[in-house]
Write a protein that holds these residues in place. Structure first.
Motif, PDB file in Angstrom:
ATOM      1  N   ASN A 277      37.135  56.484  38.073  1.00  0.00           N
ATOM      2  CA  ASN A 277      37.826  55.550  37.178  1.00  0.00           C
ATOM      3  C   ASN A 277      39.338  55.533  37.366  1.00  0.00           C
ATOM      4  O   ASN A 277      40.085  55.350  36.406  1.00  0.00           O
ATOM      5  N   LEU A 278      39.764  55.720  38.598  1.00  0.00           N
ATOM      6  CA  LEU A 278      41.199  55.663  38.880  1.00  0.00           C
ATOM      7  C   LEU A 278      41.605  54.315  39.451  1.00  0.00           C
ATOM      8  O   LEU A 278      42.791  54.028  39.569  1.00  0.00           O
ATOM      9  N   VAL A 279      40.632  53.502  39.837  1.00  0.00           N
ATOM     10  CA  VAL A 279      40.923  52.143  40.289  1.00  0.00           C
ATOM     11  C   VAL A 279      39.843  51.198  39.781  1.00  0.00           C
ATOM     12  O   VAL A 279      38.726  51.617  39.465  1.00  0.00           O
ATOM     13  N   LYS A 280      40.205  49.912  39.711  1.00  0.00           N
ATOM     14  CA  LYS A 280      39.261  48.856  39.363  1.00  0.00           C
ATOM     15  C   LYS A 280      38.840  48.134  40.615  1.00  0.00           C
ATOM     16  O   LYS A 280      39.652  47.929  41.514  1.00  0.00           O
ATOM     17  N   ARG A 281      37.572  47.720  40.662  1.00  0.00           N
ATOM     18  CA  ARG A 281      37.098  46.847  41.734  1.00  0.00           C
ATOM     19  C   ARG A 281      37.142  45.428  41.223  1.00  0.00           C
ATOM     20  O   ARG A 281      36.607  45.126  40.157  1.00  0.00           O
ATOM     21  N   ILE A 282      37.751  44.545  41.993  1.00  0.00           N
ATOM     22  CA  ILE A 282      37.878  43.150  41.595  1.00  0.00           C
ATOM     23  C   ILE A 282      36.969  42.298  42.447  1.00  0.00           C
ATOM     24  O   ILE A 282      37.103  42.257  43.667  1.00  0.00           O
ATOM     25  N   ASN A 283      36.036  41.624  41.791  1.00  0.00           N
ATOM     26  CA  ASN A 283      35.058  40.777  42.480  1.00  0.00           C
ATOM     27  C   ASN A 283      35.272  39.337  42.027  1.00  0.00           C
ATOM     28  O   ASN A 283      34.626  38.860  41.113  1.00  0.00           O
ATOM     29  N   ALA A 284      36.205  38.662  42.672  1.00  0.00           N
ATOM     30  CA  ALA A 284      36.581  37.316  42.229  1.00  0.00           C
ATOM     31  C   ALA A 284      35.838  36.246  43.014  1.00  0.00           C
ATOM     32  O   ALA A 284      36.321  35.140  43.183  1.00  0.00           O
ATOM     33  N   GLY A 285      34.674  36.591  43.568  1.00  0.00           N
ATOM     34  CA  GLY A 285      33.883  35.626  44.304  1.00  0.00           C
ATOM     35  C   GLY A 285      34.365  35.424  45.721  1.00  0.00           C
ATOM     36  O   GLY A 285      33.969  34.487  46.399  1.00  0.00           O
ATOM     37  N   GLU A 286      35.228  36.309  46.205  1.00  0.00           N
ATOM     38  CA  GLU A 286      35.684  36.217  47.582  1.00  0.00           C
ATOM     39  C   GLU A 286      34.712  36.987  48.463  1.00  0.00           C
ATOM     40  O   GLU A 286      33.799  37.630  47.972  1.00  0.00           O
ATOM     41  N   GLU A 287      34.997  36.977  49.771  1.00  0.00           N
ATOM     42  CA  GLU A 287      34.077  37.639  50.678  1.00  0.00           C
ATOM     43  C   GLU A 287      34.164  39.173  50.575  1.00  0.00           C
ATOM     44  O   GLU A 287      33.199  39.860  50.855  1.00  0.00           O
ATOM     45  N   SER A 288      35.292  39.704  50.127  1.00  0.00           N
ATOM     46  CA  SER A 288      35.378  41.164  49.993  1.00  0.00           C
ATOM     47  C   SER A 288      36.026  41.569  48.666  1.00  0.00           C
ATOM     48  O   SER A 288      36.673  40.763  48.011  1.00  0.00           O
ATOM     49  N   PHE A 289      35.843  42.826  48.316  1.00  0.00           N
ATOM     50  CA  PHE A 289      36.412  43.341  47.078  1.00  0.00           C
ATOM     51  C   PHE A 289      37.923  43.504  47.194  1.00  0.00           C
ATOM     52  O   PHE A 289      38.451  43.793  48.271  1.00  0.00           O
ATOM     53  N   ARG A 290      38.599  43.360  46.080  1.00  0.00           N
ATOM     54  CA  ARG A 290      39.986  43.764  45.969  1.00  0.00           C
ATOM     55  C   ARG A 290      40.033  44.959  45.036  1.00  0.00           C
ATOM     56  O   ARG A 290      39.072  45.229  44.317  1.00  0.00           O
ATOM     57  N   TYR A 291      41.182  45.666  45.030  1.00  0.00           N
ATOM     58  CA  TYR A 291      41.319  46.839  44.181  1.00  0.00           C
ATOM     59  C   TYR A 291      42.598  46.770  43.367  1.00  0.00           C
ATOM     60  O   TYR A 291      43.574  46.114  43.751  1.00  0.00           O
ATOM     61  N   ASP A 292      42.570  47.484  42.245  1.00  0.00           N
ATOM     62  CA  ASP A 292      43.692  47.459  41.302  1.00  0.00           C
ATOM     63  C   ASP A 292      43.864  48.863  40.747  1.00  0.00           C
ATOM     64  O   ASP A 292      42.909  49.460  40.247  1.00  0.00           O
TER      65      ASP A 292
END
Lengths: 140, 140
Positions: free
Chosen positions: B68-83
């Motif tokens: 729980n040190l980062v968030k996975r961002i799934n905005a409907g793109e081809e790959s995950f982003r992180y925050d």
DNA sequence: ATACAATTTATAATTATTATGATTTGCCTT
DNA sequence: AAGGCAAATCATAATAATTATAAATTGTAT
């Protein structure tokens, strides 16, 4: 939610052929509430359409999506699900059994808040809720 | 948002080694507002860590996410982003330039509405907004 | 300083989806 | 009603993100 005849007309009007495969894929999706994946659709169609190909299912879903006849559901799973209900609505996913259900919420206040805080022109949104469904609550 | 020292402590306390690679990946993510993908992180780290491997980036992100040190961002793109910002917040994506920005919204009313309409125990939600950012509005 | 388990690295495997190309078919025209 | 042709299907290959594997390396407790 279109009938077979309505879909055939719609496809013709947009310059597409109304093939038996396309009608069957759409009908299969329109009949269920389960928001199936391409694979689930393929498996359900195979008994009645033994020649059905996986790539036909994908191509058909792609076309139906471009024509705004189906919604793509990206609930963070490994594959997309689809929904023949194209009206504005959200989805709630059970973290125990994996089911995905429709949910109609009023997001107008949230959109307004988002627009004023971000200064974006907000065009659309995707909201996924996660929790435990009534059936799984009982089992516990 | 942790300092290098805090992250090293945290990893030790959880039975993980504080390797230079892990510290560098986290630091790189914590420094940017751009919500990078694994590939973007890898490319940014390569100049200073020429031995860095793609799989180390993936494994590190997986571990940071589990802790729980980062968030996975799934905005409907081809790959995950992180925050690296793990506090409750949403994201808004520009449909013109692809940028993804943070946004803090009050979703309590929506969660309440969702809970009462669905009868689920709502645990979490993911909301993605899409629109045109101020910079792209100007360009038009 | 040593030893060992954990980690990194390089590479292979996996999986959903998209692209390709030969064969088949819906449908328009006559 | 039949023919012709563009479009669609099917089978298969390609792609791309991510995960798994295993040998070499390294952080850290002793």
């Amino acid at each position: 939610m279109l009938t077979k005849e309505q879909l055939a007309d719609f496809l013709h009007k947009n310059g597409y052929k109304a093939t038996p495969q396309r009608l069957a894929v759409y009908e299969c999706l329109a009949q269920t509430q389960e928001h199936p994946t391409a694979e689930m659709l393929y498996e359900r169609l195979l008994p009645s359409y033994p020649s059905m190909s996986f790539s036909t299912v994908y191509k058909t879903m792609d076309m139906l999506h471009r024509l705004n006849l189906v919604k793509r559901i990206n609930a963070g799973e490994e594959s997309f699900r689809y929904d023949a209900d194209t009206g504005a609505h959200e989805h709630i996913c059970c973290t125990k059994c994996g089911r995905v259900e429709d949910l109609r919420l009023d997001l107008a206040p949230v959109r307004k808040e988002a627009g004023s805080k971000s200064q974006y022109d907000v065009q659309s949104q995707e909201l996924y809720l996660y929790g435990v469904c009534p059936a799984c609550k009982m089992k516990k």
